[in-house]
Design a protein around this motif. Structure first.
Motif, PDB file in Angstrom:
ATOM      1  N   LEU A   1      39.155   6.214  72.872  1.00 48.22           N
ATOM      2  CA  LEU A   1      38.602   6.910  71.772  1.00 48.22           C
ATOM      3  C   LEU A   1      37.140   6.329  71.388  1.00 48.22           C
ATOM      4  CD1 LEU A   1      38.858   8.570  69.223  1.00 48.22           C
ATOM      5  CD2 LEU A   1      40.236   6.788  68.330  1.00 48.22           C
ATOM      6  N   ASN A   2      36.890   5.100  71.448  1.00 47.63           N
ATOM      7  CA  ASN A   2      35.554   4.514  70.912  1.00 47.63           C
ATOM      8  C   ASN A   2      34.644   5.103  72.033  1.00 47.63           C
ATOM      9  OD1 ASN A   2      33.311   2.114  71.384  1.00 47.63           O
ATOM     10  ND2 ASN A   2      34.356   1.734  69.358  1.00 47.63           N
ATOM     11  N   ARG A   3      34.862   5.097  73.235  1.00 47.05           N
ATOM     12  CA  ARG A   3      33.905   5.702  74.233  1.00 47.05           C
ATOM     13  C   ARG A   3      33.578   7.051  73.788  1.00 47.05           C
ATOM     14  NH1 ARG A   3      36.313   1.994  78.060  1.00 47.05           N
ATOM     15  NH2 ARG A   3      38.140   3.681  78.353  1.00 47.05           N
ATOM     16  N   GLY A   4      34.474   7.975  73.509  1.00 41.55           N
ATOM     17  CA  GLY A   4      34.076   9.229  73.073  1.00 41.55           C
ATOM     18  C   GLY A   4      33.320   9.513  71.718  1.00 41.55           C
ATOM     19  N   LEU A   5      33.710   8.595  70.945  1.00 37.77           N
ATOM     20  CA  LEU A   5      32.889   8.785  69.652  1.00 37.77           C
ATOM     21  C   LEU A   5      31.366   8.037  69.756  1.00 37.77           C
ATOM     22  CD1 LEU A   5      35.616   7.276  66.968  1.00 37.77           C
ATOM     23  CD2 LEU A   5      34.935   9.533  67.148  1.00 37.77           C
ATOM     24  N   ARG A   6      31.382   7.106  70.654  1.00 40.87           N
ATOM     25  CA  ARG A   6      29.948   6.672  70.957  1.00 40.87           C
ATOM     26  C   ARG A   6      29.048   7.902  71.763  1.00 40.87           C
ATOM     27  NH1 ARG A   6      29.021   0.324  72.327  1.00 40.87           N
ATOM     28  NH2 ARG A   6      30.459  -0.684  70.790  1.00 40.87           N
ATOM     29  N   ALA A   7      30.042   8.662  72.459  1.00 39.30           N
ATOM     30  CA  ALA A   7      29.095   9.676  73.143  1.00 39.30           C
ATOM     31  C   ALA A   7      28.698  10.619  72.219  1.00 39.30           C
ATOM     32  CB  ALA A   7      30.174  10.210  74.297  1.00 39.30           C
ATOM     33  N   ILE A   8      29.709  10.849  71.378  1.00 35.05           N
ATOM     34  CA  ILE A   8      29.074  11.804  70.252  1.00 35.05           C
ATOM     35  C   ILE A   8      27.967  11.235  69.258  1.00 35.05           C
ATOM     36  CG2 ILE A   8      29.865  13.297  68.152  1.00 35.05           C
ATOM     37  CD1 ILE A   8      32.529  13.186  68.957  1.00 35.05           C
ATOM     38  N   LYS A   9      28.020  10.043  69.197  1.00 32.34           N
ATOM     39  CA  LYS A   9      27.002   9.418  68.452  1.00 32.34           C
ATOM     40  C   LYS A   9      25.550   9.427  69.270  1.00 32.34           C
ATOM     41  CE  LYS A   9      25.377   6.515  65.081  1.00 32.34           C
ATOM     42  NZ  LYS A   9      25.114   7.197  63.613  1.00 32.34           N
ATOM     43  N   ASP A  10      25.702   9.305  70.487  1.00 35.77           N
ATOM     44  CA  ASP A  10      24.378   9.324  71.405  1.00 35.77           C
ATOM     45  C   ASP A  10      23.885  10.765  71.237  1.00 35.77           C
ATOM     46  OD1 ASP A  10      24.623   6.761  72.057  1.00 35.77           O
ATOM     47  OD2 ASP A  10      25.978   7.266  73.966  1.00 35.77           O
ATOM     48  N   ALA A  11      24.887  11.801  70.977  1.00 37.21           N
ATOM     49  CA  ALA A  11      24.251  13.112  71.227  1.00 37.21           C
ATOM     50  C   ALA A  11      23.928  13.645  69.733  1.00 37.21           C
ATOM     51  CB  ALA A  11      25.314  14.151  71.534  1.00 37.21           C
ATOM     52  N   ASP A  12      24.197  12.811  68.700  1.00 35.57           N
ATOM     53  CA  ASP A  12      23.849  13.238  67.338  1.00 35.57           C
ATOM     54  C   ASP A  12      23.971  11.732  66.598  1.00 35.57           C
ATOM     55  OD1 ASP A  12      23.633  14.022  64.721  1.00 35.57           O
ATOM     56  OD2 ASP A  12      25.503  15.219  64.845  1.00 35.57           O
ATOM     57  N   GLN A  13      22.642  11.355  66.458  1.00 38.73           N
ATOM     58  CA  GLN A  13      22.500  10.122  65.806  1.00 38.73           C
ATOM     59  C   GLN A  13      23.079   9.958  64.469  1.00 38.73           C
ATOM     60  OE1 GLN A  13      18.823   8.224  66.669  1.00 38.73           O
ATOM     61  NE2 GLN A  13      18.617   9.143  68.540  1.00 38.73           N
ATOM     62  N   SER A  14      23.116  11.193  63.719  1.00 37.64           N
ATOM     63  CA  SER A  14      23.637  11.143  62.300  1.00 37.64           C
ATOM     64  C   SER A  14      25.153  11.202  62.063  1.00 37.64           C
ATOM     65  CB  SER A  14      22.985  12.647  61.540  1.00 37.64           C
ATOM     66  OG  SER A  14      23.486  13.802  62.284  1.00 37.64           O
ATOM     67  N   PHE A  15      25.666  11.333  63.286  1.00 39.24           N
ATOM     68  CA  PHE A  15      27.134  11.478  63.256  1.00 39.24           C
ATOM     69  C   PHE A  15      27.987  10.178  62.688  1.00 39.24           C
ATOM     70  CE2 PHE A  15      31.198  10.166  65.631  1.00 39.24           C
ATOM     71  CZ  PHE A  15      32.135  11.297  64.829  1.00 39.24           C
ATOM     72  N   ASP A  16      28.676  10.333  61.432  1.00 41.85           N
ATOM     73  CA  ASP A  16      29.576   9.168  60.994  1.00 41.85           C
ATOM     74  C   ASP A  16      31.037   9.514  60.885  1.00 41.85           C
ATOM     75  OD1 ASP A  16      30.577   7.186  59.470  1.00 41.85           O
ATOM     76  OD2 ASP A  16      29.582   8.068  57.434  1.00 41.85           O
ATOM     77  N   PRO A  17      32.043   8.549  61.686  1.00 39.60           N
ATOM     78  CA  PRO A  17      33.281   9.262  61.622  1.00 39.60           C
ATOM     79  C   PRO A  17      33.956   8.886  60.525  1.00 39.60           C
ATOM     80  CG  PRO A  17      32.727   6.887  62.513  1.00 39.60           C
ATOM     81  CD  PRO A  17      31.545   7.511  62.398  1.00 39.60           C
ATOM     82  N   LYS A  18      33.680   8.367  59.586  1.00 38.89           N
ATOM     83  CA  LYS A  18      34.192   8.117  58.415  1.00 38.89           C
ATOM     84  C   LYS A  18      33.838   9.458  57.565  1.00 38.89           C
ATOM     85  CE  LYS A  18      35.019   3.361  57.729  1.00 38.89           C
ATOM     86  NZ  LYS A  18      34.818   2.045  57.082  1.00 38.89           N
ATOM     87  N   GLY A  19      32.572  10.006  57.562  1.00 39.10           N
ATOM     88  CA  GLY A  19      32.137  11.060  56.809  1.00 39.10           C
ATOM     89  C   GLY A  19      32.816  12.150  57.527  1.00 39.10           C
ATOM     90  N   PHE A  20      33.004  12.372  58.749  1.00 35.54           N
ATOM     91  CA  PHE A  20      33.642  13.415  59.434  1.00 35.54           C
ATOM     92  C   PHE A  20      34.886  13.536  59.020  1.00 35.54           C
ATOM     93  CE2 PHE A  20      36.569  14.679  62.903  1.00 35.54           C
ATOM     94  CZ  PHE A  20      36.321  16.072  62.961  1.00 35.54           C
ATOM     95  N   VAL A  21      35.654  12.503  58.827  1.00 34.97           N
ATOM     96  CA  VAL A  21      37.262  12.679  58.370  1.00 34.97           C
ATOM     97  C   VAL A  21      37.395  13.024  56.920  1.00 34.97           C
ATOM     98  CG1 VAL A  21      39.459  11.263  57.994  1.00 34.97           C
ATOM     99  CG2 VAL A  21      37.909  10.817  60.153  1.00 34.97           C
ATOM    100  N   ASP A  22      36.310  12.706  56.108  1.00 35.41           N
ATOM    101  CA  ASP A  22      36.184  13.092  54.568  1.00 35.41           C
ATOM    102  C   ASP A  22      36.053  14.631  54.618  1.00 35.41           C
ATOM    103  OD1 ASP A  22      36.763  10.864  53.839  1.00 35.41           O
ATOM    104  OD2 ASP A  22      34.636  10.325  53.507  1.00 35.41           O
ATOM    105  N   GLY A  23      34.974  14.969  55.610  1.00 37.97           N
ATOM    106  CA  GLY A  23      34.924  16.556  55.832  1.00 37.97           C
ATOM    107  C   GLY A  23      35.967  17.087  56.151  1.00 37.97           C
ATOM    108  N   ALA A  24      36.723  16.700  57.284  1.00 38.80           N
ATOM    109  CA  ALA A  24      37.865  17.364  57.775  1.00 38.80           C
ATOM    110  C   ALA A  24      38.876  17.688  56.881  1.00 38.80           C
ATOM    111  CB  ALA A  24      38.281  16.691  59.053  1.00 38.80           C
TER     112      ALA A  24
END
Length: 238
Positions: free
Chosen positions: A90-113
């Protein structure tokens, strides 16, 4: 009196001569003069000119910011490590998303979801196709609309009240090409009942709060300027 008149005329003539001399030296304003010299603006202009890189003959070249290499900045991953243990898939997957989109914030994503989850559940109950279209992928939207249309054809209506979300956690994340996919497990409380054309309850209970467990997957193309995620898959958890 004669001396006074002579002195007055003398000084008047002197004043006229001085005026014309100044006029010849300073010139007259025509409205086309350059603005006053500003040493600070000039200095800044020289600094910008000196700092500008050489174009080597290509004037319309714009340097794009370099993409951060995976693992190059551990500080940027702190927001990831707070929600997923380092070294896990899970950490590696989220890091990969962060690499592709530097504005990505998992907590912000969960709030929006969580907000999207409530909107989708209520829009489905109300048959609100417009709201669903903005939040769902085409495939999921077609499935939802098909179910709504069948319900309407039987003159059935869903009476629903959203109580709240007890839990929402990311269970998996990955990049598929340029598209980021994140799956959440959501536990919510909902009052829901389906009524037939006569108003009789044929499913659910309008007086009982029920616990609902869902596993939803959201996706977003990281190359797109659109920051919104869309629901691409759903399943109910037993």
């Amino acid at each position: 009196m004669g001396f006074f008149d002579f002195g007055t005329i003398f000084f008047l003539i002197a004043a006229v001569v001085i005026f014309f001399q100044l006029r010849n030296v300073l010139g007259r304003r025509t409205g086309n003069e350059r603005p006053p010299f500003d040493p600070y603006t000039a200095a800044r202009s020289r600094e910008k000119k000196d700092a500008a890189p050489a174009t080597s003959g290509t004037e319309n070249v714009v340097s794009l910011p370099k993409k951060r290499s995976p693992g190059a900045d551990e500080d940027a991953y702190k927001v990831i490590d707070t929600v997923a243990k380092p070294g896990t898939d899970l950490n590696r997957g989220l890091r990969a998303i962060k690499d592709a989109d530097q504005s990505f914030d998992p907590k912000g994503f969960v709030d929006g979801a969580k907000m999207a989850y409530e909107m989708i559940v209520m829009a489905y109950a109300d048959g609100d196709r417009k709201t669903l279209k903005n939040l769902l992928s085409k495939e999921v939207y077609d499935g939802f609309v098909s179910a709504i249309s069948e319900r309407e054809s039987r003159s059935e209506k869903i009476q629903s009240s959203f109580v709240g979300i007890d839990k929402a956690e990311i269970v998996s994340a990955e990049m598929k090409g340029s598209e980021a996919h994140i799956t959440l497990r959501i536990v919510s409380e909902l009052i829901s009942a389906t009524r037939n054309g006569a108003g009789e309850v044929i499913d659910g209970d309008p007086e009982t709060v029920a616990e609902v467990k869902d596993v939803w997957t959201f996706a977003r193309d990281t190359r797109s300027r659109d920051p919104n995620w869309k629901l691409v898959a759903t399943e109910a958890e037993d």
